[in-house]
Design an enzyme around this catalytic site. Sequence first.
Site, short mmCIF file in Angstrom:
data_model
loop_
_atom_site.label_atom_id
_atom_site.label_comp_id
_atom_site.label_asym_id
_atom_site.label_seq_id
_atom_site.Cartn_x
_atom_site.Cartn_y
_atom_site.Cartn_z
N TYR A 14 -10.09 -26.62 -113.21
CA TYR A 14 -9.16 -25.74 -113.91
C TYR A 14 -8.55 -24.70 -112.97
O TYR A 14 -7.35 -24.42 -113.02
CB TYR A 14 -9.89 -25.03 -115.06
CG TYR A 14 -9.12 -23.87 -115.63
CD1 TYR A 14 -8.07 -24.09 -116.52
CD2 TYR A 14 -9.43 -22.56 -115.27
CE1 TYR A 14 -7.35 -23.02 -117.04
CE2 TYR A 14 -8.71 -21.49 -115.79
CZ TYR A 14 -7.68 -21.73 -116.67
OH TYR A 14 -6.96 -20.67 -117.17
N ALA B 139 -6.59 -15.70 -115.19
CA ALA B 139 -7.32 -15.61 -116.45
C ALA B 139 -8.80 -15.93 -116.27
O ALA B 139 -9.21 -16.57 -115.30
CB ALA B 139 -6.71 -16.59 -117.46
N SER C 2 -5.03 -9.62 -116.23
CA SER C 2 -4.42 -10.63 -117.08
C SER C 2 -4.58 -10.31 -118.56
O SER C 2 -5.58 -9.73 -118.99
CB SER C 2 -5.04 -11.99 -116.78
OG SER C 2 -4.62 -12.97 -117.73
N GLN D 113 -0.69 -7.57 -116.85
CA GLN D 113 0.16 -8.75 -116.99
C GLN D 113 0.36 -9.07 -118.47
O GLN D 113 -0.60 -9.11 -119.25
CB GLN D 113 -0.47 -9.96 -116.28
CG GLN D 113 0.30 -11.25 -116.42
CD GLN D 113 -0.32 -12.18 -117.44
OE1 GLN D 113 -1.45 -11.97 -117.87
NE2 GLN D 113 0.40 -13.20 -117.84
N TYR E 168 1.81 -11.60 -121.41
CA TYR E 168 2.37 -12.81 -122.00
C TYR E 168 2.94 -12.42 -123.36
O TYR E 168 2.25 -11.77 -124.16
CB TYR E 168 1.29 -13.88 -122.23
CG TYR E 168 0.93 -14.69 -121.03
CD1 TYR E 168 1.87 -15.43 -120.33
CD2 TYR E 168 -0.40 -14.76 -120.61
CE1 TYR E 168 1.52 -16.19 -119.23
CE2 TYR E 168 -0.76 -15.52 -119.52
CZ TYR E 168 0.21 -16.25 -118.83
OH TYR E 168 -0.15 -17.01 -117.75
N THR F 149 5.24 -12.00 -117.47
CA THR F 149 5.28 -13.36 -116.94
C THR F 149 6.36 -14.14 -117.68
O THR F 149 6.28 -14.33 -118.89
CB THR F 149 3.91 -14.04 -117.09
OG1 THR F 149 2.96 -13.32 -116.30
CG2 THR F 149 3.96 -15.47 -116.61
N LYS G 100 7.79 -11.42 -113.52
CA LYS G 100 7.09 -12.37 -112.65
C LYS G 100 7.49 -13.81 -112.97
O LYS G 100 7.60 -14.19 -114.13
CB LYS G 100 5.57 -12.21 -112.82
CG LYS G 100 4.72 -13.16 -111.98
CD LYS G 100 3.25 -12.85 -112.19
CE LYS G 100 2.35 -13.76 -111.37
NZ LYS G 100 2.35 -15.15 -111.88
N SER H 253 7.47 -15.93 -107.76
CA SER H 253 6.24 -16.69 -108.00
C SER H 253 6.59 -18.02 -108.63
O SER H 253 7.54 -18.13 -109.40
CB SER H 253 5.32 -15.90 -108.96
OG SER H 253 4.18 -16.67 -109.30
N HIS I 223 3.89 -19.58 -110.11
CA HIS I 223 2.69 -19.68 -110.94
C HIS I 223 1.61 -20.53 -110.27
O HIS I 223 0.87 -21.26 -110.94
CB HIS I 223 3.03 -20.26 -112.31
CG HIS I 223 2.21 -19.68 -113.44
ND1 HIS I 223 2.70 -18.74 -114.31
CD2 HIS I 223 0.93 -19.90 -113.82
CE1 HIS I 223 1.76 -18.42 -115.19
NE2 HIS I 223 0.67 -19.11 -114.91
N ARG J 209 1.31 -24.27 -111.07
CA ARG J 209 0.68 -24.70 -112.31
C ARG J 209 1.67 -24.89 -113.46
O ARG J 209 1.27 -25.27 -114.55
CB ARG J 209 -0.39 -23.67 -112.71
CG ARG J 209 -1.53 -23.60 -111.71
CD ARG J 209 -2.38 -22.36 -111.90
NE ARG J 209 -3.21 -22.39 -113.08
CZ ARG J 209 -4.40 -22.99 -113.17
NH1 ARG J 209 -4.88 -23.65 -112.12
NH2 ARG J 209 -5.10 -22.95 -114.28
N GLY K 298 1.88 -16.91 -103.76
CA GLY K 298 2.06 -18.33 -103.57
C GLY K 298 1.77 -18.81 -102.16
O GLY K 298 2.63 -18.73 -101.29
N GLY K 299 0.55 -19.28 -101.93
CA GLY K 299 0.21 -19.89 -100.66
C GLY K 299 -0.11 -18.94 -99.53
O GLY K 299 -0.32 -19.39 -98.39
N ARG L 189 -2.34 -17.12 -97.19
CA ARG L 189 -3.73 -17.40 -96.86
C ARG L 189 -4.23 -16.64 -95.63
O ARG L 189 -5.38 -16.82 -95.22
CB ARG L 189 -3.92 -18.91 -96.62
CG ARG L 189 -3.70 -19.77 -97.86
CD ARG L 189 -4.72 -19.49 -98.94
NE ARG L 189 -4.55 -20.31 -100.13
CZ ARG L 189 -3.90 -19.94 -101.22
NH1 ARG L 189 -3.33 -18.72 -101.27
NH2 ARG L 189 -3.81 -20.73 -102.27
#
Length: 350
Positions: free
Chosen positions: A23, A77, A104, A125, A127, A153, A223, A245, A247, A250, A279-280, A282
Amino acid sequence: MHEQLAELRDRAEQVVAPDTWSYLNRGSGDERTVQEAHDAWGRYRLRPRVLRDVSTVTTELDLFGPWRTPIGIAPTAFHALLHPDGEVATAAGAAASGAPMVVSSRATRRLEDIAAAIDGPWWFQVYLMRERSITASLIERAAAAGATAMVLTADTPYVGHRARSAALSRPLPLTDEQALTNMRDHLPADVADIWELIDQRADLSLTDIGWVADVSHLPVIVKGVLRADDAVACAEAGASGIWVSNHGGRQLDRVVPTAVALPEIVAAVGDSVPVIVDGGVRDGFDALTALALGARAVMLGRPAMWALAAGGSDAVTAMLAELSAELAHALGLAGAARLGDLDPTMVTTR
């Protein structure tokens, strides 16, 4: 990927239930967006300045709150799936490192307890749920608990089809009590299908930016933006910030990496509103690249969750501190004593 992050990911995979691990890490479609995210940052090359005084380097900034680092934690989440203390542990780890954290709507610990662990600025955040009154109640609670900005979002009118396992309204190991921690006080009585009520609305519009601002009396960051024209429209509709973003790969698969979308969005909005990106990212070099391209802050999703699962709040703090130290070192080598010294001329794809 940063060596520390790779170790945290490996440790987390050993202790997290397989379905939870799927998940957390899966993407939508054939997961092409997930696969391309980090590589897109690596296509940039740095063009450092020389003969600049970098005897003292700082990563401090003020962005809807004062922070010691621009590397923060994106909204994710259900932290209780990864650690017994859930978002409280994540919040404590972020606070100890002076990093931004976005809580979240799907948090598994009460907003007030998370805010107490931070004891400082944080963002919430949002929703927009099918039952709008639930969203309004959560916004009001977050504002009362000390949130300094709302993050709307906008890229989730409904959940994207996730690869590697069947689409679920929530991961199987999560109980209703955990999932509804912050919503159950605001649910209408005698509801036949709670999950339908709290699912995301599919009829969002630019006017909802103003609605969130009116309910919260706080700045609203939108976002999920990947287009320059959308960024301009959101800013003109009252957004106080734009968050680039996809997401975490996803939602809609095969969208552009955020490293590709960021420069055109920064150019489009100029200095009218700050831009945030995830996003990515690292390592500190990815963060430096994003900041030089015009982002004001860089957010981490999965890496923060790997750290939480691997070692709780201490591991979250250590991970953020390590990446921030790497960023500070790279800043100095690039000829920048502070974040404001960076600009797009310091990166190139050629």
